[in-house]
Write a protein that holds these residues in place. Structure first.
Motif, PDB file in Angstrom:
ATOM      1  N   ILE A   4       7.419 -12.293 -11.776  1.00 17.89           N
ATOM      2  CA  ILE A   4       6.444 -11.432 -11.128  1.00 17.89           C
ATOM      3  C   ILE A   4       6.764  -9.979 -11.467  1.00 17.89           C
ATOM      4  N   SER A   5       5.764  -9.253 -11.947  1.00 16.64           N
ATOM      5  CA  SER A   5       5.918  -7.831 -12.255  1.00 16.64           C
ATOM      6  C   SER A   5       4.883  -7.029 -11.488  1.00 16.64           C
ATOM      7  N   LEU A   6       5.313  -5.916 -10.924  1.00 16.13           N
ATOM      8  CA  LEU A   6       4.430  -4.968 -10.265  1.00 16.13           C
ATOM      9  C   LEU A   6       4.425  -3.677 -11.073  1.00 16.13           C
ATOM     10  N   ILE A   7       3.233  -3.197 -11.419  1.00 13.42           N
ATOM     11  CA  ILE A   7       3.090  -1.997 -12.241  1.00 13.42           C
ATOM     12  C   ILE A   7       2.249  -0.990 -11.483  1.00 13.42           C
ATOM     13  N   THR A   8       2.795   0.186 -11.217  1.00 12.42           N
ATOM     14  CA  THR A   8       2.001   1.221 -10.554  1.00 12.42           C
ATOM     15  C   THR A   8       1.169   1.969 -11.594  1.00 12.42           C
ATOM     16  N   GLY A   9       0.035   2.481 -11.126  1.00 18.42           N
ATOM     17  CA  GLY A   9      -0.851   3.205 -12.037  1.00 18.42           C
ATOM     18  C   GLY A   9      -1.324   2.348 -13.187  1.00 18.42           C
ATOM     19  N   ALA A  10      -1.732   1.121 -12.879  1.00 18.41           N
ATOM     20  CA  ALA A  10      -2.012   0.142 -13.936  1.00 18.41           C
ATOM     21  C   ALA A  10      -3.491  -0.104 -14.162  1.00 18.41           C
ATOM     22  N   THR A  11      -4.363   0.782 -13.687  1.00 19.24           N
ATOM     23  CA  THR A  11      -5.795   0.584 -13.919  1.00 19.24           C
ATOM     24  C   THR A  11      -6.288   1.352 -15.140  1.00 19.24           C
ATOM     25  N   ASP A  12      -5.384   2.009 -15.853  1.00 20.50           N
ATOM     26  CA  ASP A  12      -5.783   2.776 -17.026  1.00 20.50           C
ATOM     27  C   ASP A  12      -4.557   2.994 -17.903  1.00 20.50           C
ATOM     28  N   GLY A  13      -4.804   3.395 -19.155  1.00 22.54           N
ATOM     29  CA  GLY A  13      -3.753   3.882 -20.035  1.00 22.54           C
ATOM     30  C   GLY A  13      -2.582   2.943 -20.228  1.00 22.54           C
ATOM     31  N   THR A  18       0.394  -2.218 -20.384  1.00 22.97           N
ATOM     32  CA  THR A  18       1.587  -2.958 -19.976  1.00 22.97           C
ATOM     33  C   THR A  18       1.204  -4.221 -19.231  1.00 22.97           C
ATOM     34  N   ALA A  19       0.228  -4.107 -18.345  1.00 16.50           N
ATOM     35  CA  ALA A  19      -0.246  -5.278 -17.599  1.00 16.50           C
ATOM     36  C   ALA A  19      -0.777  -6.349 -18.536  1.00 16.50           C
ATOM     37  N   LEU A  20      -1.567  -5.943 -19.525  1.00 22.63           N
ATOM     38  CA  LEU A  20      -2.097  -6.895 -20.510  1.00 22.63           C
ATOM     39  C   LEU A  20      -0.973  -7.599 -21.250  1.00 22.63           C
ATOM     40  N   ALA A  21       0.023  -6.840 -21.686  1.00 22.72           N
ATOM     41  CA  ALA A  21       1.120  -7.428 -22.457  1.00 22.72           C
ATOM     42  C   ALA A  21       1.926  -8.412 -21.620  1.00 22.72           C
ATOM     43  N   LEU A  22       2.216  -8.058 -20.380  1.00 21.56           N
ATOM     44  CA  LEU A  22       3.014  -8.947 -19.538  1.00 21.56           C
ATOM     45  C   LEU A  22       2.220 -10.178 -19.122  1.00 21.56           C
ATOM     46  N   ALA A  23       0.908 -10.026 -18.930  1.00 22.07           N
ATOM     47  CA  ALA A  23       0.071 -11.198 -18.640  1.00 22.07           C
ATOM     48  C   ALA A  23       0.033 -12.131 -19.839  1.00 22.07           C
ATOM     49  N   ARG A  24      -0.058 -11.564 -21.038  1.00 23.74           N
ATOM     50  CA  ARG A  24      -0.029 -12.388 -22.262  1.00 23.74           C
ATOM     51  C   ARG A  24       1.301 -13.121 -22.395  1.00 23.74           C
ATOM     52  N   ALA A  25       2.360 -12.498 -21.893  1.00 22.19           N
ATOM     53  CA  ALA A  25       3.690 -13.115 -21.953  1.00 22.19           C
ATOM     54  C   ALA A  25       3.866 -14.194 -20.885  1.00 22.19           C
ATOM     55  N   GLY A  26       2.834 -14.401 -20.069  1.00 20.20           N
ATOM     56  CA  GLY A  26       2.870 -15.467 -19.082  1.00 20.20           C
ATOM     57  C   GLY A  26       3.405 -15.071 -17.723  1.00 20.20           C
ATOM     58  N   GLN A  27       3.551 -13.781 -17.492  1.00 16.47           N
ATOM     59  CA  GLN A  27       4.053 -13.342 -16.199  1.00 16.47           C
ATOM     60  C   GLN A  27       2.934 -13.280 -15.158  1.00 16.47           C
ATOM     61  N   HIS A  28       3.334 -13.315 -13.905  1.00 16.52           N
ATOM     62  CA  HIS A  28       2.417 -13.048 -12.794  1.00 16.52           C
ATOM     63  C   HIS A  28       2.416 -11.527 -12.613  1.00 16.52           C
ATOM     64  N   VAL A  42     -10.213  -4.213 -13.478  1.00 16.49           N
ATOM     65  CA  VAL A  42      -9.094  -4.347 -14.419  1.00 16.49           C
ATOM     66  C   VAL A  42      -8.465  -5.733 -14.312  1.00 16.49           C
ATOM     67  N   VAL A  43      -8.328  -6.236 -13.097  1.00 17.26           N
ATOM     68  CA  VAL A  43      -7.810  -7.601 -12.928  1.00 17.26           C
ATOM     69  C   VAL A  43      -8.690  -8.591 -13.681  1.00 17.26           C
ATOM     70  N   HIS A  44      -9.999  -8.455 -13.544  1.00 16.92           N
ATOM     71  CA  HIS A  44     -10.938  -9.327 -14.260  1.00 16.92           C
ATOM     72  C   HIS A  44     -10.763  -9.196 -15.771  1.00 16.92           C
ATOM     73  N   GLU A  45     -10.627  -7.973 -16.249  1.00 17.35           N
ATOM     74  CA  GLU A  45     -10.466  -7.742 -17.685  1.00 17.35           C
ATOM     75  C   GLU A  45      -9.173  -8.369 -18.208  1.00 17.35           C
ATOM     76  N   VAL A  46      -8.095  -8.229 -17.459  1.00 13.00           N
ATOM     77  CA  VAL A  46      -6.805  -8.777 -17.902  1.00 13.00           C
ATOM     78  C   VAL A  46      -6.840 -10.302 -17.914  1.00 13.00           C
ATOM     79  N   ILE A  47      -7.415 -10.896 -16.879  1.00  7.81           N
ATOM     80  CA  ILE A  47      -7.524 -12.355 -16.831  1.00  7.81           C
ATOM     81  C   ILE A  47      -8.377 -12.868 -17.988  1.00  7.81           C
ATOM     82  N   THR A  48      -9.502 -12.204 -18.242  1.00 11.31           N
ATOM     83  CA  THR A  48     -10.395 -12.613 -19.322  1.00 11.31           C
ATOM     84  C   THR A  48      -9.725 -12.471 -20.682  1.00 11.31           C
ATOM     85  N   ALA A  49      -9.012 -11.380 -20.880  1.00  9.84           N
ATOM     86  CA  ALA A  49      -8.390 -11.116 -22.179  1.00  9.84           C
ATOM     87  C   ALA A  49      -7.200 -12.013 -22.460  1.00  9.84           C
ATOM     88  N   THR A  50      -6.486 -12.433 -21.409  1.00  8.56           N
ATOM     89  CA  THR A  50      -5.240 -13.170 -21.615  1.00  8.56           C
ATOM     90  C   THR A  50      -5.325 -14.648 -21.267  1.00  8.56           C
TER      91      THR A  50
END
Length: 294
Positions: A4-13, A18-28, A42-50
């Motif tokens: 499980i990873s928590l990323i602050t300021g993760a809706t942009d940039g 970072t969120a996309l990369a860690l989701a692709r790596a199979g993390q929560h 952004v959650v929808h975009e990350v789920i769709t992309a990964t």
């Protein structure tokens, strides 16, 4: 069991990349944002992309110590541990000094006190991980901070917006080093803390941070060059996120703590104005300010 990873300021940039990369790596992945609609998108975009369904969000205004406390409580209620905390959120503001509702200068509030408090509140969850990692976003601009006035840690003096930013990023490094020592003194070796520098990155950071027309113009030109021109004046957000992703995932980093990283390598931070006594004063100041919320 997924990490499980928590990323602050993760809706942009950088945070979003970072969120996309860690989701692709199979993390929560748990995304922090200030705006619920944007965070949900952004959650929808990350789920769709990964294709990874384990992506959630938390909402908090990091300028508010009470809101940070509430977010930490929500995290601890929802999740039984935390493997990686990436304190990515940060900003540089224009030359007009502004205080938060807590009476803290905004740069110090967001860049220094927010990660300090959030880390303290989430440390029990990190201790439940077999390989807990804390990553604090700093900047190479700490090298241009000038001599800090340790009697003015709320930055009430005649500082430019850029100097306040540079000082805040110097203090992030000092707090990172100090926390690493404290963990080691407690015999805690399975939780590490490191600081990172993303490089000059083409994101919305410059425009969103209210720097003023001159600095905004510079960022807009550099952003245009990086997107469309042949010069690539600033790194793409993906490359800016690379060091944080490396620190979050690489087995080579396990057990390394208190270091400053850039381009996925350890670098020597500026030491011109460093002393152990001053590092302790910055730490003690932060602890005193956030104490009511611990």
């Amino acid at each position: 069991m997924k990490k499980i990873s928590l990323i602050t300021g993760a809706t942009d940039g950088i945070g979003k990349m970072t969120a996309l990369a860690l989701a692709r790596a199979g993390q929560h992945v748990v995304i922090h944002g200030r705006n619920q609609a944007k965070a949900q998108q952004v959650v929808h975009e990350v789920i769709t992309a990964t294709g990874n369904p384990d992506v959630d969000y938390l909402i908090a205004d990091l300028f508010s110590l009470a809101a940070i406390q509430q977010m930490a409580t929500q995290f601890n209620q929802r999740y039984d541990h935390l493997d990686t905390l990436i304190n990515n959120a940060g900003a540089v503001f224009d030359n007009q000094r502004v205080e938060t509702a807590d009476g803290i200068e905004k740069t110090m509030a967001l860049n220094v006190l927010a990660p300090f408090l959030l880390t303290r509140l989430l440390l029990p969850s990190l201790l439940k991980s077999q390989d807990g990692r804390i990553i604090n976003m700093s900047s190479a601009s700490h090298r241009a901070s000038g001599r800090p006035d340790l009697d003015d840690l709320n930055l009430s003096g005649n500082y430019s917006g850029q100097r306040r930013y540079s000082l805040s990023k110097l203090f992030v490094i000092w707090n990172t080093q100090h926390q690493a020592v404290l963990l080691q003194q407690r015999g805690i070796t399975h939780v590490t803390v490191n600081a990172s520098h993303p490089g000059a990155v083409a994101t919305n950071f410059g425009q969103a941070s209210n720097k003023g027309w001159l600095v905004n113009s510079i960022y807009k030109i550099a952003l245009a060059l990086s997107k469309h021109g042949p010069f690539h004046a600033m790194a793409a957000p993906e490359r800016g996120a690379a060091t944080n992703v490396y620190l979050a995932t690489s087995p080579a980093v396990q057990g390394i703590s208190g270091a400053f990283w850039g381009k996925s390598k350890q670098q020597q931070p500026a030491t011109r104005y460093y002393s152990a006594a001053d590092e302790q004063r910055v730490w003690d100041y932060c602890l005193r300010v956030v104490q009511p919320y611990l």
